[in-house]
Design a protein around this motif. Structure first.
Motif, short mmCIF file in Angstrom:
data_model
loop_
_atom_site.label_atom_id
_atom_site.label_comp_id
_atom_site.label_asym_id
_atom_site.label_seq_id
_atom_site.Cartn_x
_atom_site.Cartn_y
_atom_site.Cartn_z
N GLU A 268 0.81 -1.23 0.00
CA GLU A 268 0.00 0.00 0.00
C GLU A 268 0.83 1.27 0.00
N LYS A 269 2.13 1.19 0.34
CA LYS A 269 2.96 2.40 0.41
C LYS A 269 3.98 2.49 -0.72
N GLY A 270 3.87 1.60 -1.69
CA GLY A 270 4.79 1.69 -2.83
C GLY A 270 5.66 0.45 -2.97
N TYR A 271 6.79 0.64 -3.65
CA TYR A 271 7.70 -0.47 -3.93
C TYR A 271 8.85 -0.53 -2.92
N LEU A 272 9.27 -1.75 -2.63
CA LEU A 272 10.46 -1.97 -1.81
C LEU A 272 11.36 -2.96 -2.54
N ALA A 273 12.67 -2.73 -2.47
CA ALA A 273 13.63 -3.60 -3.14
C ALA A 273 14.50 -4.31 -2.11
N PHE A 274 14.72 -5.59 -2.35
CA PHE A 274 15.52 -6.42 -1.45
C PHE A 274 16.60 -7.15 -2.26
N ASN A 275 17.66 -7.50 -1.56
CA ASN A 275 18.68 -8.38 -2.14
C ASN A 275 18.67 -9.68 -1.37
N VAL A 276 18.29 -10.77 -2.04
CA VAL A 276 18.33 -12.09 -1.43
C VAL A 276 19.74 -12.63 -1.65
N TYR A 277 20.53 -12.70 -0.59
CA TYR A 277 21.93 -13.04 -0.73
C TYR A 277 22.26 -14.47 -0.29
N GLN A 278 21.27 -15.17 0.21
CA GLN A 278 21.48 -16.59 0.55
C GLN A 278 20.18 -17.34 0.34
N VAL A 294 5.20 -37.88 -4.29
CA VAL A 294 4.98 -36.53 -3.76
C VAL A 294 6.33 -35.84 -3.67
N ILE A 295 6.45 -34.69 -4.31
CA ILE A 295 7.70 -33.91 -4.31
C ILE A 295 7.60 -32.85 -3.22
N ASN A 296 8.59 -32.82 -2.35
CA ASN A 296 8.62 -31.85 -1.25
C ASN A 296 9.78 -30.87 -1.44
N ILE A 297 9.45 -29.60 -1.51
CA ILE A 297 10.45 -28.55 -1.73
C ILE A 297 10.53 -27.69 -0.48
N LYS A 298 11.72 -27.55 0.06
CA LYS A 298 11.93 -26.68 1.22
C LYS A 298 12.97 -25.64 0.85
N ILE A 299 12.62 -24.37 1.02
CA ILE A 299 13.54 -23.29 0.66
C ILE A 299 13.60 -22.27 1.80
N THR A 300 14.82 -21.93 2.19
CA THR A 300 15.05 -20.89 3.19
C THR A 300 15.93 -19.80 2.59
N GLN A 301 15.59 -18.55 2.89
CA GLN A 301 16.31 -17.43 2.30
C GLN A 301 16.64 -16.38 3.34
N GLN A 326 5.79 -11.32 2.79
CA GLN A 326 5.59 -10.95 1.39
C GLN A 326 6.69 -11.53 0.51
N LEU A 327 7.93 -11.48 1.00
CA LEU A 327 9.03 -12.06 0.25
C LEU A 327 8.85 -13.57 0.10
N THR A 328 8.38 -14.22 1.15
CA THR A 328 8.15 -15.66 1.09
C THR A 328 7.10 -16.00 0.05
N GLU A 329 6.01 -15.24 0.01
CA GLU A 329 4.96 -15.48 -0.98
C GLU A 329 5.46 -15.23 -2.39
N GLU A 330 6.34 -14.25 -2.55
CA GLU A 330 6.93 -13.97 -3.86
C GLU A 330 7.77 -15.16 -4.32
N ILE A 382 5.35 -27.08 -1.28
CA ILE A 382 6.38 -26.04 -1.18
C ILE A 382 6.37 -25.45 0.22
N ASP A 383 7.49 -25.55 0.91
CA ASP A 383 7.66 -24.97 2.24
C ASP A 383 8.75 -23.90 2.14
N ALA A 384 8.33 -22.64 2.21
CA ALA A 384 9.27 -21.52 2.02
C ALA A 384 9.33 -20.65 3.27
N ASP A 385 10.51 -20.08 3.50
CA ASP A 385 10.69 -19.18 4.65
C ASP A 385 11.78 -18.17 4.31
N THR A 386 11.51 -16.89 4.60
CA THR A 386 12.47 -15.82 4.32
C THR A 386 12.65 -14.96 5.57
N VAL A 387 13.90 -14.60 5.83
CA VAL A 387 14.22 -13.75 6.97
C VAL A 387 14.96 -12.52 6.49
#
Length: 401
Positions: A268-278, A294-301, A326-330, A382-387
């Motif tokens: 709602e407040k505009g764009y934000l830019a991130f660098n995913v470095y890991q 069944v294929i299980n995908i786990k990703i941590t960032q 939001q990054l995780t959903e992306e 898909i199991d995703a998590d971003t910090v």
């Protein structure tokens, strides 16, 4: 006296044996008789008699060293045609005064037209030829002949093939989804059941008329630029489609080939830019029933905030947690897009079949011949998590007051 006699005998033996030990190879060629090839372009010819059109980018050593420079192009391009690649090489060699030396080829560019027909025959030659390197980088020229890529003068390197390698290294380490793909990697990709390799694309943008002359380097804005482009997705040895945007990024994430990449989200407040470095991805399979795996995908960032031109309170844990979600959903969306596009192309270049085979080798033998239909319908979790680890040099923007 005995010692002196022994020394004389030893010296005589060395005079006989040393020349035998110092003899050279029977087929050796002196360096000044070699033409060093730095890049090869492979185009589809107009007929079966000229099926292979090979263009060799040869380094003009005098222009590179500068000692005997004549202010001409630092590379020369020689093209030969033939029914086979070896015949095309022989025809090209008739145009040069030196032996074409393939031991230093850094780049191999295959035209899109040829890639859609199939590339396994040319890869057989590359693997079989003793002079060729399996570490040469492979590209597919997008929407133009491969020869045009090899004949584009570049700003940062006198040798276009070297410039292309450096561009790939730069974008793979920082800002893109392109990654190193060598001859050996392509061969292994073709051998994957139901899958295929993913190869970097390349093309020349701008004015092609001056791309092959030094005029391209004499302006602040080069008239033609050599660009690393989208990813070419194969099934077996045939090009099936081009990956770009989320489908490309999601593919490279699943292949664990990406190092750093930018992500932009909007709220709602505009764009934000991130660098995913890991980014760490693990893909496993539950394949007790091999027909319904069944294929299980786990990703941590881990990510860093790079741009926040708005009034977010970045000292608030709740705000950072919401942005992380939001990054995780992306990321989840990118992976889903990549899987959907692979299914659309009917090619498991993502390597899910290999995961199933490792989990249940005996079951894989029964299903490998119809893996394509199973891949199109199997369940994927898909199991995703971003910090967000930090916000760089400051927390809140100066706009927060």
């Amino acid at each position: 006296m005995k010692i002196r006699s022994f020394v004389i005998t030893l010296l005589a033996a060395m005079q006989v044996l040393l020349p035998l030990m110092l003899t050279g190879c029977w087929d050796s060629v002196e360096l000044n008789r070699r033409a060093i090839v730095s890049g090869v372009a492979i185009d589809r010819g107009p007929s079966e008699d000229k099926k292979y059109m090979l263009s060799f980018q040869v380094i003009v050593s005098e222009e590179i060293s500068g000692k005997q420079a004549r202010n001409t192009s630092p590379v020369a391009l020689y093209t030969g045609s033939g029914r086979t690649m070896y015949e095309a090489l022989a025809n090209a060699s008739r145009q040069t005064a030196r032996f074409l030396s393939l031991g230093h080829v850094r780049v191999i560019v295959i035209s899109e037209k040829f890639a859609r027909e199939g590339i396994k025959d040319m890869l057989d030659v590359m693997e079989r030829e003793s002079d060729m390197r399996l570490t040469s980088r492979v590209f597919v020229s997008k929407d133009q002949p491969a020869r045009e890529v090899m004949s584009t003068m570049t700003v940062f390197s006198k040798i276009p093939s070297s410039d292309l390698v450096e561009k790939l290294d730069t974008t793979s380490k920082q800002f893109g989804y392109n990654f190193k793909m060598e001859v050996d990697d392509v061969i292994r990709g073709i051998q994957v059941r139901g899958g295929g390799p993913v190869i970097n694309g390349v093309f020349t943008s701008g004015n092609r008329d001056s791309a092959d002359t030094n005029d391209n380097l004499r302006t602040i804005a080069p008239r033609a630029i050599l660009r690393v482009s989208n990813l070419a997705a194969f099934k077996d040895d045939k090009l099936k489609g081009w990956l770009e945007g989320d489908s490309a990024l999601g593919t490279v994430l699943l292949l664990n080939k990406i190092k750093e990449f930018p992500v932009v989200i909007k709220n709602e407040k505009g764009y934000l830019a991130f660098n995913v470095y890991q980014s760490q991805v693990s893909v496993t399979a539950s394949a007790k029933d091999p027909e319904h795996p069944v294929i299980n995908i786990k990703i941590t960032q881990q990510a860093a905030l790079k741009e926040s031109p708005n009034s977010f309170d970045l000292t608030s844990p709740k705000v950072l947690e919401r942005l992380s979600d939001q990054l995780t959903e992306e990321t989840r969306s990118q992976i889903q897009t990549a899987i959907a596009y692979a299914r659309k192309l009917g090619s498991d270049y993502l390597g899910f079949g290999e995961v199933v085979e490792r989990e249940n080798p005996r079951g894989w033998k029964k299903m490998k011949n119809h893996w394509e239909s199973i891949f199109a319908a199997c369940t994927i979790n898909i199991d995703a998590d971003t910090v967000i680890r930090h916000t760089d040099m400051r927390e809140n923007s100066f706009q927060v007051y």
